[in-house]
Enzyme design. Structure first.
Site, PDB file in Angstrom:
ATOM      1  N   LYS C  80       0.666  -1.156  -0.144  1.00 58.87           N
ATOM      2  CA  LYS C  80      -0.075  -0.236   0.053  1.00 58.87           C
ATOM      3  C   LYS C  80       0.872   1.343   0.055  1.00 58.87           C
ATOM      4  O   LYS C  80       1.972   1.270   0.557  1.00 58.87           O
ATOM      5  CB  LYS C  80      -0.936   0.016   1.149  1.00 58.87           C
ATOM      6  CG  LYS C  80      -1.937   1.071   1.391  1.00 58.87           C
ATOM      7  CD  LYS C  80      -2.929   0.935   2.560  1.00 58.87           C
ATOM      8  CE  LYS C  80      -3.948   2.058   2.550  1.00 58.87           C
ATOM      9  NZ  LYS C  80      -4.720   1.758   3.920  1.00 58.87           N
ATOM     10  N   SER C 155      -9.922   2.093   3.128  1.00 59.71           N
ATOM     11  CA  SER C 155      -8.817   2.490   2.197  1.00 59.71           C
ATOM     12  C   SER C 155      -8.036   1.933   1.343  1.00 59.71           C
ATOM     13  O   SER C 155      -7.176   2.395   0.398  1.00 59.71           O
ATOM     14  CB  SER C 155      -8.132   3.552   3.054  1.00 59.71           C
ATOM     15  OG  SER C 155      -7.367   2.929   3.965  1.00 59.71           O
ATOM     16  N   SER C 179     -10.000  -0.365   7.214  1.00 59.67           N
ATOM     17  CA  SER C 179      -9.448  -0.098   5.949  1.00 59.67           C
ATOM     18  C   SER C 179      -8.738  -1.442   5.492  1.00 59.67           C
ATOM     19  O   SER C 179      -8.586  -1.313   4.077  1.00 59.67           O
ATOM     20  CB  SER C 179      -8.262   1.129   6.183  1.00 59.67           C
ATOM     21  OG  SER C 179      -9.094   2.216   6.003  1.00 59.67           O
TER      22      SER C 179
END
Lengths: 98, 489, 487
Positions: C80, C155, C179
């Site tokens: 990420k 997210s 997330s």
């Protein structure tokens, strides 16, 4: 808290947060944030007298580094390469008037 | 003046650790810009602080020296404000629960004269907390440069109660505090190097009033003389406002030493909403009580305690102790010398007079004075010097020469005396001959002496000392001259 | 044999060990797959293909020398865009960090490197992890591989979509309020938020420091267990990292979990839940019951307060954490700034997206003078009550079963103008972050519209092995692990 107290003074808060907002943004945000604050009122439904505030997920203390031993440093080029503007190995910003 | 001034001070002291408060990057004064940084110092994305235990322990030690209570638990807060020298735009500090609570500092008010001891008083402290230093800004004509070397250096912030009542007291406080901190070795407190900085809160009230007036905060006081001048300026400024029946505005002011004036920092006013909250990255600290007790027992003697001890135990005068105890190295050196030869007064005199004179004489222009550890001087040498003078091996006059030599070479007095053949000439027949010569050559002085002018005999001594290169024992010479004059005619 | 890019770690290890294929061939397979689908998915904000192949070559060389570093040697792990990787871009899907490259590795990245993993790409996300749809990215939205018009969740939307679409074998995400788990649920993969403190946060760009945690996403429970093993461990650079004994999570999977007691909180099945989701979770619970698990109804009475508590604490911490993006040292600097105040406010105004600005303003407000006690302090106290609810429940049960999300993946743009509706999307996941507990999401069904449904299993603090084995038991008895989206 009365209704008027809840209204966010968006100019003051944006200034504190050093965040430039367009007039459009301000209007939109104010409305949304005031809705959110009304939703936050839910918190007043619970009695929190005598409840310890929780700042960390776990109760641990005395976490530190011992020995005061030197670690590595960045060569000055690291900052120079990332800084938007630099001179004489220092970061340049507009003149700060104190 | 119908007003009384009330002053509170906030003093930031850089704690002398090898590494920074929240990361292992080193700090030392005077490094090339931005060479003492790492990812944490620069506040790079993803970095986290880790406490340096050494800073905590040293701050606790300072707190104990100042009679503070060491908190059962202390915590870390974020103080949020934007400034280009602040890498994270929040400062890690202790707002709600500081490490050291209360405490007091003994101060000496100015005496009636320089050589007379002034009154002593204890000034109450509010707290001492730990925080991180920001970086350093330097301003050019058209922009500002940022150096992050200093960012993250551990700072102890010492906050007094509003318990100082004149600019002189503020000065006395800062001198006493600085001396005490330097004694503990926690900081060198060199204000020129930014190791000690001071903000002053000043307010006036009508004499006899119990209520505090509106205060102003004076920033940028980077020397003790600035503290004094800015407080005196502020007293006059506020008195003028009050005399005109107007009210003092609570504000932050900046002292401009070059113009000898202060001006309002209105730009800082709105920034006072610091949005403190507990730092989620750092855990609370609870000092081990056994550790605190051990530290308490190992505390060094406070300077004023040491001064009292010297005055009582060794009967040293204030003029000597005030110099000796103002510098821990000097007084430690004094005590070390006493171990070799127990003559406190003589040793103290050599240190306060001869040693200090040599130290300043050998300092480079513009540099701070040399310290003993920079020289070859040994405590046992001073002790030995006193011993050889007292035993009559050399005169006080010769001792001065030996001292100078000893300071430079580091050799012991006996070695120097031997090498330079400086021991007193006690060959009585040779001196007697010189005396008889002197009496014969100075009939006038002899006559005056006989008429009762005791000092006239000195005129005879000069040529003899010259002839013996000062090695004649003055006491022996005196007695011999008297005897010979009596015997003549 | 299945495609390499859709294989699990054990299979890949066997193939690498038997020289059926090399780490470079594996990496190339993932690169080719990514090239093929990325135009539709947009899971990545940046890919350094040369660097990935170089790491894969190094892995092959290690194997050739007999210096294999273990289960991860040569396995591509997607990262990420919020985790610092040395010399790679680190933008948190924000314009404010355009051009920034990290000069250091996050601790979890260092651990992966030490295990031989190939650090692969920068995965898309909501800007600074603020969002539940990956629509708040400055570098384009990510599509849900199961329905390209739907959001992948957020997210960590890029991390979930990449694993689902075969663009990474496994990936790392971060979870502040759901997330990892929410996008895992919406993309039909496994995602886990470990106990707070189990994995170092050093090198994780902070959103809400007291809630953030790094965690794995994968197509199987076992691969998440393996990835978790690789990144756990005490880190002296993170003071909130706890010193726990290492657990061999992947070996503990098969330990019989049958006698465990599962709690079902009644508050999580009330209004607002999609009927298809409710049905799927109830079916899963029935299955557990039929397998001999004890099922207990429990109560988490303060559940309703989680959303306000979370949005006060998270935005307050974020307002402070994001203050460092000021245009001075490394982040975007406005060209129009004439003084220092403008340098700060214009740089930040230009650099941050709308949701980030909204949260900075909200967080600044709740901490500001006069409001701290009413909002922040109160929220911290209610947070204590929320944790107590879980402590109470865990005296009776070993793990808690809930839906991961109230609804399946929704269409892009559907909730973008209603932040509060978006915030309510996290209603089942955020209490876990507030209490600091571990939880995972695993696929337990599909809607009629062919969208995945996720079930959340919440464990006691450091109860990762328990929830992994409970999830693994379900997984091996159902076929969801091997479902693949048609892209």
């Amino acid at each position: 808290m009365s209704e008027s107290d809840k209204k966010i003074d968006i100019d003051y808060v944006a200034q504190l947060a050093r965040l430039e907002l367009s007039d459009n943004d301000k209007e939109k945000l104010s409305g949304q944030l005031n809705d959110i604050l009304v939703y936050f009122e839910k918190l007043n439904s619970v009695d929190v007298d005598g409840i310890e505030p929780m700042a960390h997920a776990h109760k641990v203390d005395n976490v530190w580094r011992e020995g005061d031993e030197l670690g590595p440093v960045f060569p000055k080029e690291v900052l120079k390469a990332m800084a938007p503007e630099s001179r004489d190995d220092q970061v340049v910003v507009p003149k700060v008037v104190e | 003046m119908k007003y009384e001034v009330v002053i509170g001070l906030e003093i930031h002291v850089q704690i002398k650790t090898k590494t920074k408060m929240f990361t292992a990057a080193p700090y030392h004064y005077g490094a090339e810009p931005n060479t003492l940084t790492d990812a944490v110092v620069l506040g790079l994305p993803g970095t986290l602080p880790v406490l340096n235990y050494e800073a905590i322990e040293r701050c606790a030690k300072l707190g104990l020296m100042l009679g503070c209570e060491i908190a059962e638990v202390c915590k870390w807060d974020r103080k949020n404000y934007f400034y280009p020298d602040s890498p994270k735009n929040y400062q890690l500090t202790q707002n709600e629960q500081p490490l050291c609570i209360g405490g007091s500092v003994e101060i000496e008010l100015p005496g009636a004269a320089r050589n007379i001891q002034g009154e002593h008083r204890w000034v109450q402290l509010n707290r001492i907390h730990l925080e991180e230093d920001p970086g350093k800004l330097s301003h050019t004509a058209f922009d500002t440069l940022v150096d992050f070397n200093r960012a993250g250096v551990p700072l102890a912030e010492i906050v007094t109660e509003p318990d100082l009542y004149s600019s002189e007291e503020a000065v006395a406080f800062l001198n006493a505090l600085r001396n005490l901190i330097v004694y503990t070795g926690i900081s060198d407190c060199d204000m020129e190097k930014g190791q000690m900085r001071c903000d002053a809160n000043v307010s006036l009230r009508l004499k006899g009033s119990e209520v505090l007036g509106t205060r102003t905060e004076m920033k940028n006081l980077n020397s003790i003389s600035n503290v004094k001048a800015s407080i005196e300026y502020e007293i006059k400024r506020q008195a003028k406002i009050l005399d005109a029946n107007e009210s003092v505005i609570q504000e932050t002011r900046r002292w401009d030493a070059s113009k000898n004036t202060s001006f309002s920092l209105r730009s800082k006013e709105e920034a006072h909403d610091y949005r403190y909250f507990p730092d989620p990255d750092l855990m609370p600290v609870s000092m081990d009580r056994n550790r605190v007790d051990t530290m308490k027992k190992a505390l060094s003697e406070r300077p004023f305690d040491r001064q009292r001890r010297y005055q009582e135990k060794y009967s040293l005068p204030y003029t000597i102790t005030s110099v000796l105890c103002a510098d821990r190295e000097l007084s430690d050196f004094f005590e070390l010398a006493l171990n070799y030869y127990d003559a406190p007064k003589a040793i103290a005199n050599y240190i306060v007079n001869d040693l200090l004179r040599e130290l300043s004489a050998h300092s480079e222009v513009g540099d701070s004075a040399l310290s003993i550890s920079d020289t070859k001087m040994k405590a046992e040498s001073i002790a030995e010097l006193v011993e050889v003078v007292e035993s009559g091996l050399i005169s006080k006059q010769i001792a001065k020469e030996v001292f100078t030599e000893m300071f430079v070479s580091g050799e012991s007095p006996k070695v120097i005396i031997e090498k330079k053949d400086l021991s007193q000439n006690n060959d009585d027949s040779a001196i007697e001959a010189l005396c008889l010569d002197a009496i014969a050559n100075n009939p006038k002085a002899v006559a005056q002496y006989k008429e009762g002018n005791a000092k006239a005999i000195n005129a005879l001594k000069g040529p003899i000392m010259k002839a013996t290169k000062g090695k004649a024992n003055p006491a022996t010479l005196d007695a011999l001259l008297q005897k010979l004059i009596q015997a003549s005619e | 044999m299945t495609d390499l890019f859709y294989s699990d770690i054990s299979t890949l290890n066997k193939g690498l060990d038997s020289k059926s294929f090399s780490a470079v061939e594996l990496m190339q397979s993932v690169i080719d797959r990514t090239d093929a689908v990325e135009a539709k998915i947009n899971a990545f904000v940046d890919r350094d293909i040369e660097d990935a192949l170089k790491q894969a070559r190094a892995s092959d060389e290690r194997r050739a020398r007999g210096e294999n570093l273990g289960a991860f040697d040569g396995i591509p792990v997607g990262i990420k865009d919020i985790l610092a990787v040395k010399d790679q871009s680190l933008r948190c899907a924000s314009k404010v960090l355009e051009g920034y490259r990290s000069p250091y590795d996050a601790t979890c990245i260092t651990k992966l490197r030490n295990a031989g993993a190939v650090i692969w790409g920068r995965l898309n996300m909501d800007e600074f992890a603020m969002g539940s749809s990956t629509e708040n990215s400055a570098y384009g939205v990510t599509a849900n591989p199961w329905n390209l018009e739907c959001i992948p969740g957020g997210s960590s939307g890029g991390s979930a979509a990449a694993v689902s679409a075969g663009e990474a074998i496994v990936s790392l995400g971060t979870d502040t309020g759901g997330s990892i788990r929410q996008p895992a649920a919406l993309c039909g993969v496994v995602g886990m938020k470990p106990t707070y403190g189990l994995i170092s946060r050093y090198g994780l760009v902070a959103f809400a420091s007291s809630l953030d945690q790094v965690g794995p996403l994968s197509r199987s429970v076992k691969d998440s267990a393996l990835l978790l093993e690789a990144i756990t461990g005490h880190d002296p650079l993170d003071s909130t990292s706890l010193n726990q004994a290492k657990v061999d999570y992947s070996s503990a999977l098969d330990a019989t979990a049958k006698k465990k007691t599962l709690g079902v909180p009644k508050e999580f099945f009330q209004e607002g839940i999609d009927p298809e989701i409710k049905e799927a979770i109830e079916k899963a619970i029935d299955w557990y019951r039929s397998e001999g698990y004890a099922i207990e109804e429990i109560s988490l009475p303060h559940s309703e307060l989680c959303v306000p508590v979370y949005y006060i604490i998270a935005t307050a911490e974020a307002s402070s954490n994001l203050a460092r993006f000021d245009g001075v040292r490394y982040s975007h600097r406005s060209k129009d700034a004439e003084n220092i105040l403008e340098l700060f406010s214009k740089s930040r105004g230009e650099g941050f997206g709308e949701e980030v600005k909204r949260r900075i303003i909200l967080g600044t407000y709740v901490l500001s003078s006069g409001y701290y006690d009413a909002y922040y302090l109160r929220a911290q106290k209610v947070r204590s009550l929320i944790r107590q609810d879980f402590e109470q429940a865990f005296t009776k049960v070993d793990a808690i079963i809930t839906p991961t999300t109230p609804t399946p993946a929704f269409k892009r743009g559907e909730k973008s103008d209603d932040p509060l509706a978006m915030y309510l999307n996290d209603i089942y996941t955020i209490s876990v972050n507030l209490a600091g507990l571990p939880a995972l999401s695993l696929p337990v069904g599909m809607t009629q519209n062919n969208l995945p449904i996720g079930m959340q299993v919440i464990g006691k603090a450091f109860g990762e092995a328990d929830i992994l084995s409970i999830a693994h038991d379900f997984e091996i008895n159902h076929g969801y692990k091997d479902m693949r989206p048609q892209i």
